[in-house]
Write a protein that holds these residues in place. Structure first.
Motif, PDB file in Angstrom:
ATOM      1  N   LEU A  13      41.884  44.614  54.375  1.00 16.04           N
ATOM      2  CA  LEU A  13      41.749  45.401  55.614  1.00 16.04           C
ATOM      3  C   LEU A  13      42.603  44.821  56.727  1.00 16.04           C
ATOM      4  O   LEU A  13      43.265  45.560  57.467  1.00 16.04           O
ATOM      5  CB  LEU A  13      40.289  45.476  56.051  1.00 16.04           C
ATOM      6  CG  LEU A  13      39.347  46.297  55.177  1.00 16.04           C
ATOM      7  CD1 LEU A  13      37.912  46.187  55.695  1.00 16.04           C
ATOM      8  CD2 LEU A  13      39.782  47.757  55.114  1.00 16.04           C
ATOM      9  N   VAL A  14      42.590  43.509  56.858  1.00 10.15           N
ATOM     10  CA  VAL A  14      43.404  42.866  57.898  1.00 10.15           C
ATOM     11  C   VAL A  14      44.884  43.071  57.591  1.00 10.15           C
ATOM     12  O   VAL A  14      45.682  43.359  58.494  1.00 10.15           O
ATOM     13  CB  VAL A  14      43.050  41.369  58.041  1.00 10.15           C
ATOM     14  CG1 VAL A  14      43.987  40.686  59.027  1.00 10.15           C
ATOM     15  CG2 VAL A  14      41.600  41.202  58.485  1.00 10.15           C
ATOM     16  N   HIS A  15      45.259  42.968  56.325  1.00 12.77           N
ATOM     17  CA  HIS A  15      46.650  43.218  55.935  1.00 12.77           C
ATOM     18  C   HIS A  15      47.050  44.649  56.282  1.00 12.77           C
ATOM     19  O   HIS A  15      48.162  44.899  56.768  1.00 12.77           O
ATOM     20  CB  HIS A  15      46.830  42.955  54.438  1.00 12.77           C
ATOM     21  CG  HIS A  15      48.238  43.060  53.991  1.00 12.77           C
ATOM     22  ND1 HIS A  15      48.745  44.188  53.407  1.00 12.77           N
ATOM     23  CD2 HIS A  15      49.266  42.184  54.068  1.00 12.77           C
ATOM     24  CE1 HIS A  15      50.016  44.011  53.141  1.00 12.77           C
ATOM     25  NE2 HIS A  15      50.364  42.805  53.519  1.00 12.77           N
ATOM     26  N   GLU A  16      46.157  45.588  56.051  1.00 18.07           N
ATOM     27  CA  GLU A  16      46.419  46.988  56.402  1.00 18.07           C
ATOM     28  C   GLU A  16      46.608  47.138  57.917  1.00 18.07           C
ATOM     29  O   GLU A  16      47.479  47.889  58.367  1.00 18.07           O
ATOM     30  CB  GLU A  16      45.269  47.866  55.924  1.00 18.07           C
ATOM     31  CG  GLU A  16      45.500  49.342  56.142  1.00 18.07           C
ATOM     32  CD  GLU A  16      44.368  50.211  55.634  1.00 18.07           C
ATOM     33  OE1 GLU A  16      44.270  51.354  56.113  1.00 18.07           O
ATOM     34  OE2 GLU A  16      43.580  49.766  54.767  1.00 18.07           O
ATOM     35  N   ALA A  17      45.817  46.426  58.700  1.00 12.06           N
ATOM     36  CA  ALA A  17      45.954  46.488  60.165  1.00 12.06           C
ATOM     37  C   ALA A  17      47.295  45.909  60.616  1.00 12.06           C
ATOM     38  O   ALA A  17      47.927  46.439  61.535  1.00 12.06           O
ATOM     39  CB  ALA A  17      44.796  45.748  60.833  1.00 12.06           C
ATOM     40  N   LEU A  49      46.213  39.558  64.818  1.00 13.06           N
ATOM     41  CA  LEU A  49      45.960  40.032  63.452  1.00 13.06           C
ATOM     42  C   LEU A  49      46.673  39.157  62.419  1.00 13.06           C
ATOM     43  O   LEU A  49      46.098  38.813  61.387  1.00 13.06           O
ATOM     44  CB  LEU A  49      46.387  41.492  63.298  1.00 13.06           C
ATOM     45  CG  LEU A  49      45.504  42.508  63.999  1.00 13.06           C
ATOM     46  CD1 LEU A  49      46.158  43.892  63.972  1.00 13.06           C
ATOM     47  CD2 LEU A  49      44.114  42.555  63.379  1.00 13.06           C
ATOM     48  N   ARG A  50      47.904  38.786  62.713  1.00 10.09           N
ATOM     49  CA  ARG A  50      48.636  37.912  61.792  1.00 10.09           C
ATOM     50  C   ARG A  50      47.977  36.537  61.699  1.00 10.09           C
ATOM     51  O   ARG A  50      47.894  35.949  60.615  1.00 10.09           O
ATOM     52  CB  ARG A  50      50.094  37.789  62.213  1.00 10.09           C
ATOM     53  CG  ARG A  50      50.876  39.060  61.962  1.00 10.09           C
ATOM     54  CD  ARG A  50      52.331  38.963  62.410  1.00 10.09           C
ATOM     55  NE  ARG A  50      52.955  40.260  62.409  1.00 10.09           N
ATOM     56  CZ  ARG A  50      53.450  40.858  61.327  1.00 10.09           C
ATOM     57  NH1 ARG A  50      53.395  40.260  60.164  1.00 10.09           N
ATOM     58  NH2 ARG A  50      54.000  42.049  61.414  1.00 10.09           N
ATOM     59  N   GLY A  51      47.482  36.035  62.822  1.00 11.36           N
ATOM     60  CA  GLY A  51      46.773  34.756  62.812  1.00 11.36           C
ATOM     61  C   GLY A  51      45.487  34.830  62.007  1.00 11.36           C
ATOM     62  O   GLY A  51      45.155  33.903  61.253  1.00 11.36           O
ATOM     63  N   LEU A  52      44.761  35.932  62.148  1.00  9.89           N
ATOM     64  CA  LEU A  52      43.538  36.133  61.386  1.00  9.89           C
ATOM     65  C   LEU A  52      43.847  36.200  59.892  1.00  9.89           C
ATOM     66  O   LEU A  52      43.179  35.561  59.068  1.00  9.89           O
ATOM     67  CB  LEU A  52      42.834  37.411  61.850  1.00  9.89           C
ATOM     68  CG  LEU A  52      41.560  37.808  61.116  1.00  9.89           C
ATOM     69  CD1 LEU A  52      40.488  36.722  61.250  1.00  9.89           C
ATOM     70  CD2 LEU A  52      41.046  39.144  61.669  1.00  9.89           C
ATOM     71  N   ASP A  69      32.168  38.529  67.933  1.00 11.07           N
ATOM     72  CA  ASP A  69      33.349  39.377  67.797  1.00 11.07           C
ATOM     73  C   ASP A  69      34.583  38.537  67.513  1.00 11.07           C
ATOM     74  O   ASP A  69      34.651  37.361  67.871  1.00 11.07           O
ATOM     75  CB  ASP A  69      33.591  40.166  69.088  1.00 11.07           C
ATOM     76  CG  ASP A  69      32.642  41.331  69.263  1.00 11.07           C
ATOM     77  OD1 ASP A  69      32.151  41.861  68.246  1.00 11.07           O
ATOM     78  OD2 ASP A  69      32.389  41.712  70.418  1.00 11.07           O
ATOM     79  N   LEU A  70      35.563  39.173  66.890  1.00  8.87           N
ATOM     80  CA  LEU A  70      36.857  38.542  66.685  1.00  8.87           C
ATOM     81  C   LEU A  70      37.621  38.466  68.008  1.00  8.87           C
ATOM     82  O   LEU A  70      37.320  39.199  68.958  1.00  8.87           O
ATOM     83  CB  LEU A  70      37.666  39.336  65.654  1.00  8.87           C
ATOM     84  CG  LEU A  70      37.190  39.180  64.214  1.00  8.87           C
ATOM     85  CD1 LEU A  70      37.761  40.285  63.332  1.00  8.87           C
ATOM     86  CD2 LEU A  70      37.585  37.808  63.678  1.00  8.87           C
ATOM     87  N   ALA A  71      38.635  37.613  68.040  1.00 10.53           N
ATOM     88  CA  ALA A  71      39.385  37.355  69.271  1.00 10.53           C
ATOM     89  C   ALA A  71      40.080  38.598  69.829  1.00 10.53           C
ATOM     90  O   ALA A  71      40.286  38.698  71.042  1.00 10.53           O
ATOM     91  CB  ALA A  71      40.410  36.249  69.026  1.00 10.53           C
ATOM     92  N   PHE A  72      40.420  39.557  68.986  1.00 14.90           N
ATOM     93  CA  PHE A  72      41.145  40.740  69.471  1.00 14.90           C
ATOM     94  C   PHE A  72      40.243  41.775  70.142  1.00 14.90           C
ATOM     95  O   PHE A  72      40.736  42.743  70.729  1.00 14.90           O
ATOM     96  CB  PHE A  72      41.976  41.400  68.374  1.00 14.90           C
ATOM     97  CG  PHE A  72      41.207  42.005  67.229  1.00 14.90           C
ATOM     98  CD1 PHE A  72      40.539  43.210  67.381  1.00 14.90           C
ATOM     99  CD2 PHE A  72      41.175  41.392  65.996  1.00 14.90           C
ATOM    100  CE1 PHE A  72      39.840  43.786  66.331  1.00 14.90           C
ATOM    101  CE2 PHE A  72      40.495  41.956  64.923  1.00 14.90           C
ATOM    102  CZ  PHE A  72      39.824  43.155  65.102  1.00 14.90           C
ATOM    103  N   MET A  73      38.949  41.611  70.097  1.00 13.02           N
ATOM    104  CA  MET A  73      38.048  42.650  70.599  1.00 13.02           C
ATOM    105  C   MET A  73      38.145  42.917  72.103  1.00 13.02           C
ATOM    106  O   MET A  73      38.087  44.085  72.505  1.00 13.02           O
ATOM    107  CB  MET A  73      36.610  42.366  70.180  1.00 13.02           C
ATOM    108  CG  MET A  73      36.361  42.644  68.699  1.00 13.02           C
ATOM    109  SD  MET A  73      36.883  44.279  68.137  1.00 13.02           S
ATOM    110  CE  MET A  73      35.640  45.323  68.887  1.00 13.02           C
ATOM    111  N   PRO A  74      38.299  41.920  72.968  1.00 21.08           N
ATOM    112  CA  PRO A  74      38.484  42.267  74.387  1.00 21.08           C
ATOM    113  C   PRO A  74      39.723  43.144  74.616  1.00 21.08           C
ATOM    114  O   PRO A  74      39.673  44.122  75.367  1.00 21.08           O
ATOM    115  CB  PRO A  74      38.626  40.910  75.075  1.00 21.08           C
ATOM    116  CG  PRO A  74      37.872  39.968  74.194  1.00 21.08           C
ATOM    117  CD  PRO A  74      38.131  40.475  72.787  1.00 21.08           C
TER     118      PRO A  74
END
Length: 102
Positions: A13-17, A49-52, A69-74
């Motif tokens: 899923l992260v790769h897709e993002a 996303l790449r870091g995740l 939440d993940l760091a990208f949520m804000p």
């Protein structure tokens, strides 16, 4: 969209993002009018996303079910309406926060 069932599905899923981010960036190269909508968040979202993805594939990811939440949520919340793949990001965060689908 259902949450991931295991780490491999979450990595997918992260790769897709990351792929969706690349595709959005490619589209902007041909449409300057749309660029102002996406440039306020695209570079930061891409980096996060790449870091995740890197943390997951290298074994440094703390794991799903953290309750946070993940760091990208804000950034996501601020620009949610402009992100074409927002459901994918919601699913990634929900899996991280709540744990895998059982």
């Amino acid at each position: 969209m259902k949450k991931a069932q295991d780490l491999n599905q979450l990595i997918d899923l992260v790769h897709e993002a990351v792929y969706e981010t690349d595709e959005l960036r490619a589209c902007l190269e041909h449409d300057d009018d749309e660029a102002s909508t996406y440039t306020p968040f695209l570079d930061d979202l891409d980096r996060m996303l790449r870091g995740l993805h890197e943390s997951m594939t290298s074994g440094q990811y703390a794991g799903a079910g953290s309750g946070e939440d993940l760091a990208f949520m804000p950034l996501f919340r601020k620009h949610e309406r402009s992100i074409p793949f927002r459901e994918l990001l919601r699913t990634i965060n929900a899996t991280h926060r709540e744990g895998y689908e059982t």
